[in-house]
Design a protein around this motif. Structure first.
Motif, PDB file in Angstrom:
ATOM      1  N   ALA A   1       0.943  -1.278   0.141  1.00 39.29           N
ATOM      2  CA  ALA A   1      -0.121  -0.086   0.017  1.00 39.29           C
ATOM      3  C   ALA A   1       0.927   1.155   0.076  1.00 39.29           C
ATOM      4  O   ALA A   1       1.839   1.199   0.687  1.00 39.29           O
ATOM      5  N   LYS A   2       0.367   2.449  -0.634  1.00 38.42           N
ATOM      6  CA  LYS A   2       1.219   3.575  -1.029  1.00 38.42           C
ATOM      7  C   LYS A   2       0.394   4.792  -0.365  1.00 38.42           C
ATOM      8  O   LYS A   2       1.047   5.683   0.002  1.00 38.42           O
ATOM      9  N   LEU A   3      -1.008   4.556  -0.537  1.00 35.00           N
ATOM     10  CA  LEU A   3      -1.886   5.764  -0.034  1.00 35.00           C
ATOM     11  C   LEU A   3      -1.736   6.078   1.412  1.00 35.00           C
ATOM     12  O   LEU A   3      -1.776   5.071   2.301  1.00 35.00           O
ATOM     13  N   ARG A   4      -1.723   7.161   1.806  1.00 40.51           N
ATOM     14  CA  ARG A   4      -1.549   7.883   3.260  1.00 40.51           C
ATOM     15  C   ARG A   4      -2.743   7.923   3.798  1.00 40.51           C
ATOM     16  O   ARG A   4      -3.818   8.475   3.004  1.00 40.51           O
ATOM     17  N   LEU A   5      -3.120   7.196   4.737  1.00 42.28           N
ATOM     18  CA  LEU A   5      -4.422   7.004   5.450  1.00 42.28           C
ATOM     19  C   LEU A   5      -4.925   8.623   5.821  1.00 42.28           C
ATOM     20  O   LEU A   5      -6.180   9.030   5.598  1.00 42.28           O
ATOM     21  N   ALA A   6      -4.128   9.465   6.687  1.00 39.06           N
ATOM     22  CA  ALA A   6      -4.568  10.532   7.114  1.00 39.06           C
ATOM     23  C   ALA A   6      -4.373  11.765   6.091  1.00 39.06           C
ATOM     24  O   ALA A   6      -5.289  12.619   5.938  1.00 39.06           O
ATOM     25  N   PHE A   7      -3.481  11.852   5.073  1.00 40.09           N
ATOM     26  CA  PHE A   7      -3.427  12.722   4.022  1.00 40.09           C
ATOM     27  C   PHE A   7      -4.435  12.428   2.583  1.00 40.09           C
ATOM     28  O   PHE A   7      -4.727  13.386   2.243  1.00 40.09           O
ATOM     29  N   GLU A   8      -4.584  11.165   2.297  1.00 38.08           N
ATOM     30  CA  GLU A   8      -5.473  10.895   1.212  1.00 38.08           C
ATOM     31  C   GLU A   8      -6.684  10.140   1.462  1.00 38.08           C
ATOM     32  O   GLU A   8      -7.459  10.706   0.973  1.00 38.08           O
ATOM     33  N   ALA A   9      -6.533   8.773   2.011  1.00 42.60           N
ATOM     34  CA  ALA A   9      -7.668   8.214   2.054  1.00 42.60           C
ATOM     35  C   ALA A   9      -8.864   8.732   2.981  1.00 42.60           C
ATOM     36  O   ALA A   9     -10.053   8.658   2.635  1.00 42.60           O
ATOM     37  N   ALA A  10      -8.503   9.423   4.233  1.00 43.07           N
ATOM     38  CA  ALA A  10      -9.467   9.700   5.036  1.00 43.07           C
ATOM     39  C   ALA A  10     -10.106  10.900   4.519  1.00 43.07           C
ATOM     40  O   ALA A  10     -11.438  11.019   4.705  1.00 43.07           O
ATOM     41  N   PRO A  11      -9.521  11.894   3.878  1.00 41.39           N
ATOM     42  CA  PRO A  11     -10.058  12.730   3.449  1.00 41.39           C
ATOM     43  C   PRO A  11     -11.125  12.695   2.374  1.00 41.39           C
ATOM     44  O   PRO A  11     -12.316  13.176   2.309  1.00 41.39           O
ATOM     45  N   PHE A  12     -10.723  11.890   1.459  1.00 37.80           N
ATOM     46  CA  PHE A  12     -11.492  11.442   0.305  1.00 37.80           C
ATOM     47  C   PHE A  12     -12.561  10.664   0.546  1.00 37.80           C
ATOM     48  O   PHE A  12     -13.632  10.744   0.294  1.00 37.80           O
TER      49      PHE A  12
END
Length: 286
Positions: free
Chosen positions: A222-233
């Motif tokens: 996994a490369k997507l950041r939870l706090a910076f990318e996945a959570a906001p979207f």
């Protein structure tokens, strides 16, 4: 935050896309526009009376901004920097938490709001509000230099015919992902994938449908950041009636506890019927 997005818009229109000569915390070379966008976000947060702490994806550590502030702000200043030199659409993602929960130990569902800006031929921003997801447009004719609300309470349908498959290398390790990609092609889904998370997910709000998938495997972590990318979207998509998956348990990515600033995650996000299909084929959820 919208003012910061407006300033980043102007910087993208005027700054040359060149290598800055520095690198971020992960050793990635930074472009001029990366650095400018991050500086704009830091300046905005440090000058704001309501921002308690901030954290940037470029240097993932929580830093103090205003001791009397109320909110913790996390951002990816310019997602898609690997495609910005092609003059493709890129974006900014912002998650905002109350300092009562903070970031570490909280979840994406604890966000007070989230904001995603898309910089293309025009600049538009999605904002999560109490009663749904709203879009604001910047600098439209007759309203130059200001924002207008261009769409209200956006909805993402349960069914879709648009797919955006990231991390396709994982299909070599995950038979279920290969079967899922075959399903999309056999059922004549439309492929819409640029390699930029912001445009690839943002289209779900403009088209009213779509699914973005990014599973993880042993050889393709996994490369997507939870706090910076996945959570906001994730907050925006679920506010619009869509669904999310953490790509492992099949649960919502908004329920994953943030244990570190740079925590990574798999992700499926979009029309609920296709997120359910992803869960059944990748996470083996009945």
């Amino acid at each position: 935050m919208l003012d910061a997005c407006a300033k980043i818009t102007d910087a993208l229109r005027t700054a040359l896309v060149t290598v800055e000569g520095s690198s971020n915390a992960f050793g990635d070379q930074q472009l001029t526009v990366d650095v400018i966008a991050d500086e704009i976000m830091w300046k905005t947060c440090r000058e704001s009376a309501v921002v308690f702490e901030g954290a940037s994806e470029e240097e993932p550590e929580i830093k103090s901004c205003n001791p009397d502030g109320q909110y913790v702000v996390c951002w990816d200043p310019l997602d898609g920097s690997s495609i910005v030199d092609n003059n493709w659409a890129v974006g900014t993602m912002i998650g905002i938490w109350d300092k009562k929960t903070g970031l570490i130990g909280a979840t994406g569902r604890d966000q007070v709001t989230s904001i995603v800006a898309l910089y293309g031929p025009r600049t538009t921003v999605l904002v999560a509000l109490d009663d749904g997801c709203y879009e604001f447009s910047y600098g439209v004719e007759g309203q130059e230099g200001s924002w207008i609300c261009s769409r209200e309470r956006i909805q993402i349908s349960k069914e879709c015919k648009i797919f955006s498959p990231a991390n396709m290398r994982a299909a070599q390790d995950l038979p279920g992902y290969k079967e899922l990609l075959d399903h999309y092609q056999e059922n004549r889904f439309t492929l819409r994938y640029s390699g930029g998370l912001v445009p690839d997910v943002y289209q779900q709000f403009t088209k009213g449908q779509g699914v973005f998938s990014n599973p993880t495997s042993i050889s393709s972590p996994a490369k997507l950041r939870l706090a910076f990318e996945a959570a906001p979207f994730g907050l925006l998509v679920e506010k619009a009636g869509g669904s999310t998956s953490d790509g492992v348990s099949g649960g919502s990515v908004l329920d994953v506890v943030i244990n570190s600033v740079d925590q990574r995650t798999a992700l499926c996000i979009g029309s609920s019927q296709e997120v359910d299909r992803f869960n059944s084929m990748i996470c083996m959820i009945e």
